[in-house]
Design a protein around this motif. Sequence first.
Motif, short mmCIF file in Angstrom:
data_model
loop_
_atom_site.label_atom_id
_atom_site.label_comp_id
_atom_site.label_asym_id
_atom_site.label_seq_id
_atom_site.Cartn_x
_atom_site.Cartn_y
_atom_site.Cartn_z
N TYR A 42 3.01 -16.70 -13.39
CA TYR A 42 2.02 -16.20 -14.43
C TYR A 42 2.56 -14.74 -14.53
N ALA A 43 1.99 -14.34 -15.63
CA ALA A 43 2.39 -12.99 -16.23
C ALA A 43 1.37 -12.05 -15.74
N PHE A 44 1.58 -10.76 -15.07
CA PHE A 44 0.69 -9.96 -14.62
C PHE A 44 1.14 -8.34 -14.75
N SER A 45 0.18 -7.79 -14.59
CA SER A 45 0.49 -6.14 -14.48
C SER A 45 -0.12 -5.81 -12.98
N VAL A 46 0.45 -4.83 -12.38
CA VAL A 46 -0.07 -4.03 -11.22
C VAL A 46 -0.16 -2.52 -11.21
N LEU A 47 -1.31 -1.98 -10.58
CA LEU A 47 -1.58 -0.69 -10.39
C LEU A 47 -1.26 -0.45 -8.87
N ILE A 48 -0.79 0.68 -8.47
CA ILE A 48 -0.57 0.90 -7.15
C ILE A 48 -1.47 2.33 -7.12
N GLU A 62 -3.64 3.53 0.24
CA GLU A 62 -3.35 3.06 -0.82
C GLU A 62 -3.79 1.83 -1.16
N PHE A 63 -4.16 1.49 -2.53
CA PHE A 63 -4.74 0.40 -2.94
C PHE A 63 -3.96 -0.17 -3.90
N VAL A 64 -4.21 -1.66 -4.23
CA VAL A 64 -3.46 -2.34 -5.28
C VAL A 64 -4.50 -3.02 -6.11
N VAL A 65 -4.13 -2.98 -7.53
CA VAL A 65 -4.97 -3.68 -8.17
C VAL A 65 -3.94 -4.83 -9.12
N LEU A 66 -4.42 -6.05 -9.09
CA LEU A 66 -3.40 -7.11 -9.64
C LEU A 66 -4.38 -7.32 -10.95
N PHE A 117 -17.21 17.09 -2.47
CA PHE A 117 -16.08 17.43 -2.77
C PHE A 117 -15.18 16.40 -3.55
N HIS A 118 -14.00 16.73 -4.21
CA HIS A 118 -13.48 15.98 -5.06
C HIS A 118 -12.08 15.43 -4.47
N VAL A 119 -11.37 14.31 -5.00
CA VAL A 119 -10.20 13.78 -4.46
C VAL A 119 -9.69 13.36 -5.93
N THR A 120 -8.09 13.42 -6.15
CA THR A 120 -7.41 12.83 -7.23
C THR A 120 -6.57 11.68 -6.85
N LEU A 121 -6.30 11.07 -7.77
CA LEU A 121 -5.43 9.84 -7.61
C LEU A 121 -4.15 10.00 -8.32
N SER A 122 -2.97 9.62 -7.68
CA SER A 122 -1.80 9.14 -8.52
C SER A 122 -1.72 7.62 -8.68
N ILE A 123 -1.26 7.31 -9.81
CA ILE A 123 -1.35 5.61 -10.08
C ILE A 123 -0.02 5.34 -10.58
N GLY A 124 0.81 4.43 -9.92
CA GLY A 124 1.83 3.75 -10.65
C GLY A 124 1.54 2.36 -11.07
N ALA A 125 2.25 2.13 -12.58
CA ALA A 125 1.85 0.82 -13.22
C ALA A 125 3.25 0.01 -13.55
N ALA A 126 3.13 -1.00 -13.42
CA ALA A 126 4.38 -2.15 -14.04
C ALA A 126 3.83 -3.32 -14.49
N LYS A 175 8.59 -1.74 -8.66
CA LYS A 175 8.64 -1.15 -9.79
C LYS A 175 7.54 -0.03 -9.86
N ALA A 176 6.16 -0.94 -9.64
CA ALA A 176 5.11 0.02 -9.60
C ALA A 176 5.07 1.04 -8.67
N ASP A 177 5.68 0.91 -7.54
CA ASP A 177 5.90 1.86 -6.39
C ASP A 177 7.04 2.97 -6.90
N GLN A 178 8.02 2.58 -7.81
CA GLN A 178 8.58 3.73 -8.13
C GLN A 178 7.97 4.63 -9.28
N ALA A 179 7.10 4.18 -9.97
CA ALA A 179 6.25 4.67 -10.82
C ALA A 179 5.22 5.62 -10.22
N LEU A 180 4.76 5.43 -9.12
CA LEU A 180 3.92 6.06 -8.46
C LEU A 180 4.58 7.11 -7.82
#
Length: 361
Positions: free
Chosen positions: A227-233, A279-283, A316-325, A339-344
């Motif tokens: 299956y083709a997919f993308s992932v967000l970390i 750390e969260f992951v979105v498939l 209060f606020h928090v921000t996110l850094s996200i890597g995508a592949a 690859k997503a981890d490297q982008a993160l």
Amino acid sequence: MLSQFNQFLLNFSLLITSLLFASLPLRHVKRISPASPVKLRILVGLIAGFISVLLVLNSITYDGAKIDLRLVALVTAFYYGGWVSAGITTLAILGARFAVTPPGAYEGLILTGLICIALLITASIYRRFASHTLKDYLVLIGIGIGYSLPALYLLTETFNRFLEIALVYIIFILLGGYVTYRFLQELRKHFQFVQTQQELALTDGLTNLANRRKLDETLAHYDQHGYAFSVLIVDIDFFKSVNDTYGHDGGDVVLRQLSHLLEHCCPDQALVGRYGGEEFVVLLPDTPLKEAGRLGETIRSACADQHFVFSAYPAFHVTLSIGAASSDQGETSFEVVQKADQALYQAKQTGRNKVVGYSEE
């Protein structure tokens, strides 16, 4: 009498064994009722009909009567699936009864049809005033017995013979109905318990999202089927500072609130999970990298705008850094996650609070 007892025990054992194996296809269904989808009620009818055929084909013959526990199967079909299931079961009973009826001796077949129709009509009326309880189930069994006894009398040679058969019939139909109801209830509880334990084993206890085991199983499934997919970390920026300022309870609140935000932002086909720590992951199946990046930006922006609240502390606020592949190059799922981890990592190194898509450049 002892011979009759043994024969009924064999029929009863066949009923319970058939119910056990036939219930397996329905083990993931949380509730079955006359209001369930038609396809499910048809399946219930087919299962009950199959069991009825087995019971009729192994029935006990007394004079012109065929004695078995088909009545229990019919009532069970009606109780759980209404007219749809009971109608299919009735057709199966009549077909099996016809198969074992000698040519020209159709009195028993006709009486069987009349009993089934009368029982279902009466049960439909009774159900309007009844609840879904053991008492109501046994009342339906009793109604069926009431319709069956006159037919049994007509098919036996003498009144004494009728009394002999009727006594055993009543006892075993009632006993069979009671045990069947209890058996199905306990079987349903067991299936629900097993399903709950399986879900807990694949669920993060803090956020109720998928845990790493579930994510890894899904990635392995993607590999297996190509299956083709993308992932967000997704990683929370400076989460250690959150824990230092608000304590670990405050950090847990942030993780839970962020999990709700992720579920709200992500499409239904996405699998959202906690990979560990902050750390969260979105498939995202069948999702190109650009679309995944846009979703990542939606998540990042929504989180930056959200007010996180804990105890008596100011919001209060928090921000996110996200890597995508993406798996568009045919890599394994492990390589895509890398690859997503490297982008993160690149997102964190270049200022945080941003979405970075993996690039070979």
